[in-house]
Design an enzyme around this catalytic site. Structure first.
Site, mmCIF file in Angstrom:
data_model
loop_
_atom_site.group_PDB
_atom_site.id
_atom_site.type_symbol
_atom_site.label_atom_id
_atom_site.label_comp_id
_atom_site.label_asym_id
_atom_site.label_seq_id
_atom_site.Cartn_x
_atom_site.Cartn_y
_atom_site.Cartn_z
ATOM 1 N N SER A 36 -4.703 53.331 78.965
ATOM 2 C CA SER A 36 -4.701 52.529 80.381
ATOM 3 C C SER A 36 -3.158 52.635 81.230
ATOM 4 O O SER A 36 -3.200 52.816 82.314
ATOM 5 C CB SER A 36 -5.102 51.217 80.120
ATOM 6 O OG SER A 36 -4.485 50.548 79.232
ATOM 7 N N SER A 79 -2.087 53.851 74.559
ATOM 8 C CA SER A 79 -1.848 53.401 75.939
ATOM 9 C C SER A 79 -2.758 54.264 76.939
ATOM 10 O O SER A 79 -1.901 54.717 77.891
ATOM 11 C CB SER A 79 -0.407 53.435 75.965
ATOM 12 O OG SER A 79 -0.028 52.008 75.885
ATOM 13 N N ASP A 128 4.747 50.356 77.399
ATOM 14 C CA ASP A 128 3.986 51.608 77.787
ATOM 15 C C ASP A 128 4.099 52.322 79.068
ATOM 16 O O ASP A 128 4.151 53.567 79.073
ATOM 17 C CB ASP A 128 2.554 51.058 77.681
ATOM 18 C CG ASP A 128 2.220 50.124 76.614
ATOM 19 O OD1 ASP A 128 3.078 50.341 75.744
ATOM 20 O OD2 ASP A 128 1.156 49.663 76.681
ATOM 21 N N THR A 181 7.952 42.977 71.109
ATOM 22 C CA THR A 181 9.356 42.740 71.399
ATOM 23 C C THR A 181 9.544 42.766 72.942
ATOM 24 O O THR A 181 10.384 42.331 73.627
ATOM 25 C CB THR A 181 10.457 43.753 70.807
ATOM 26 O OG1 THR A 181 9.887 44.957 70.651
ATOM 27 C CG2 THR A 181 10.601 43.153 69.253
ATOM 28 N N ASP A 182 8.490 43.820 73.604
ATOM 29 C CA ASP A 182 8.997 43.911 75.062
ATOM 30 C C ASP A 182 8.918 42.971 75.952
ATOM 31 O O ASP A 182 9.579 42.628 76.842
ATOM 32 C CB ASP A 182 7.962 45.386 75.317
ATOM 33 C CG ASP A 182 6.595 45.163 75.430
ATOM 34 O OD1 ASP A 182 6.159 44.250 75.079
ATOM 35 O OD2 ASP A 182 5.759 46.050 76.120
ATOM 36 N N GLY A 223 -4.854 52.604 70.551
ATOM 37 C CA GLY A 223 -3.470 52.103 70.420
ATOM 38 C C GLY A 223 -2.460 53.054 70.998
ATOM 39 O O GLY A 223 -1.454 53.196 70.890
HETATM 40 C C1 GLA Z 1 0.130 46.171 73.728
HETATM 41 C C2 GLA Z 1 1.057 46.093 75.142
HETATM 42 C C3 GLA Z 1 2.406 46.454 74.990
HETATM 43 C C4 GLA Z 1 3.198 45.648 74.066
HETATM 44 C C5 GLA Z 1 2.278 45.837 72.630
HETATM 45 C C6 GLA Z 1 2.930 45.168 71.565
HETATM 46 O O1 GLA Z 1 0.366 47.413 73.607
HETATM 47 O O2 GLA Z 1 0.474 46.889 76.178
HETATM 48 O O3 GLA Z 1 3.202 45.922 76.369
HETATM 49 O O4 GLA Z 1 3.238 44.321 74.196
HETATM 50 O O5 GLA Z 1 0.906 45.506 72.923
HETATM 51 O O6 GLA Z 1 4.232 45.550 71.299
#
Ligand code: GLA
Length: 391
Positions: free
Chosen positions: A126, A124, A170, A34-35, A122
């Site tokens: 990075s 984040s 993120d 959704t971001d 998953g």
């Molecule tokens: C990855 C991207 C985020 C987001 C998710 C899905 O983690 O880095 O910005 O789009 O996928 O919600």
């Protein structure tokens, strides 16, 4: 820990660091894909972090040591080019590149990176790396950037330098997270609110499930979903709907027959997920963890059936969790197509939950999953050290 990292820094660079910048990874409670559709998300910073120790140089060179990979990389600010060999250095380069695009005058640095965030899980890692760098440079060179601007520039670095078309979630969560609070973020306006997450009430823990199926975020699938969801919105723009937040399920249903099935489903996910995020905020405020659980499970169903970003391993995780009495919601998290899931599980049930998932994976000949228990922690921080690199 900074103390021993300072000593490693001194060995590598022959002087002590001036500053430590730390930035956490994140979990996303709900609000997936959704971001970048300018919708709502509900992530939280975690207690695992990326650390950057740094000091100024007099020239325009950047020399970075990663304590995780035991590798050194060097580049010049006069010529920042993408590295095909070394993936991690591109996140560092991308931040310098984005700051130079802003015409900010930078000098080189010596740096040391260390992270306890598992990679490709998953969480984040990075974004945490990017945030620790931009925040470190902002403090060291007194650039005067506010956290929101830094989050936007970190995202720009990832989009336009690293080449991953991620949204802002993120980087934003890494800056704005707080202990035991989730960040309710409107990705269109960047308005945000901290929402208390009182997991102790039900004695719940946050469990990250790593499926063992590797995912390449830079791969075409993520970008394909981005294109599909924006194409679907275009159809409604003719009717004056400017963003997904204005699109309702009934408006969408009216157009179902005229729409390509895939585009219809992508749009349905985004609209329904935005609704679930808002309900999840209410559930957290009321400490209604049963309702929260249902919303999280539904999010997985929608990601599986409508957004089509799941895989058999993550579906098995969801199915097993749905049947497990002590589990208060489980779903895939992050981009999907492999990667990770999160679950809220009663502390007493964690061992049994893990055992069940291992058994199910074995029966289906899936990779053996890994688990991480994480806590909701504080956002990014930077502080100066004394002459001997102490905090
Ligand atoms: C990855 C991207 C985020 C987001 C998710 C899905 O983690 O880095 O910005 O789009 O996928 O919600």
């Amino acid at each position: 820990m900074e103390k021993s990292l300072s000593l490693v820094f001194a060995e590598i660079h022959n002087s002590y660091p001036e500053l430590v910048s730390s930035a956490p990874g994140r979990i996303n409670i709900i609000g997936e894909h959704t971001d970048y559709n300018q919708g709502y998300v509900l992530p939280a910073a975690i207690n695992l972090k990326n650390y950057l120790l740094l000091s100024k140089r007099t020239d325009k060179s950047v020399c970075i040591w990663t304590e995780n990979f035991k590798e050194r990389e060097m580049f010049s600010l006069q010529k920042i080019s993408f590295s095909e060999q070394n993936k991690w250095i591109n996140y560092v380069k991308g931040i310098f590149w984005a700051l130079q695009e802003e015409e900010l005058n930078l000098r080189g640095i010596n740096g040391l990176i260390w992270s306890d965030i598992p990679l490709e899980a998953g969480l984040s890692s990075s974004a945490a790396l990017e945030v620790s760098i931009i925040q470190g440079l902002n403090s060291l060179f007194k650039l005067g950037l506010v956290p929101q601007r830094m989050a936007e520039l970190a995202r720009k670095a990832e989009n336009d330098f690293v080449g991953v078309q991620c949204g802002i979630m993120d980087q934003f969560a890494s800056f704005f997270g707080e202990k035991n609070k989730a960040v309710f973020l409107d990705c269109e306006t960047l308005e945000n609110e901290l929402v208390p997450v009182n997991l102790e009430k039900e004695d719940l823990r946050i469990l990250v499930f790593e499926s063992g199926v590797s995912r390449e975020l830079a791969s075409s699938d993520y970008n394909k979903r981005r294109n599909e969801s924006s194409q679907a919105l275009e159809i409604f723009k003719k009717n004056g709907v400017k963003s997904y937040k204005q699109l309702t399920l009934s408006l969408l249903e009216e157009k179902e027959d005229e729409m390509d099935e895939a585009l219809y489903k992508r749009a349905r996910h985004v609209v329904s997920e935005n609704g679930r995020v808002k309900k999840a905020v209410e559930a957290l405020r009321k400490e209604d963890f049963r309702l929260l659980a249902e919303l999280i499970f539904r999010s997985h169903e929608s990601l599986r059936d409508d957004y089509e970003v799941s895989c058999p391993e993550l579906d098995l995780f969801y199915e097993s969790a749905r049947e497990f009495p002590g589990c208060f919601g489980a779903r895939l998290t992050g981009a999907g197509f492999g990667g990770a899931g999160i679950a809220l599980v009663k502390q007493k049930g964690i061992a049994a939950f893990r055992k069940k998932l291992h058994e199910e994976a074995r029966k289906r000949k899936f990779p053996s999953p890994e688990f991480y228990e994480v806590k909701i922690g504080e956002g990014a921080r930077a502080y100066f050290l004394d002459k001997e690199g102490k905090g």
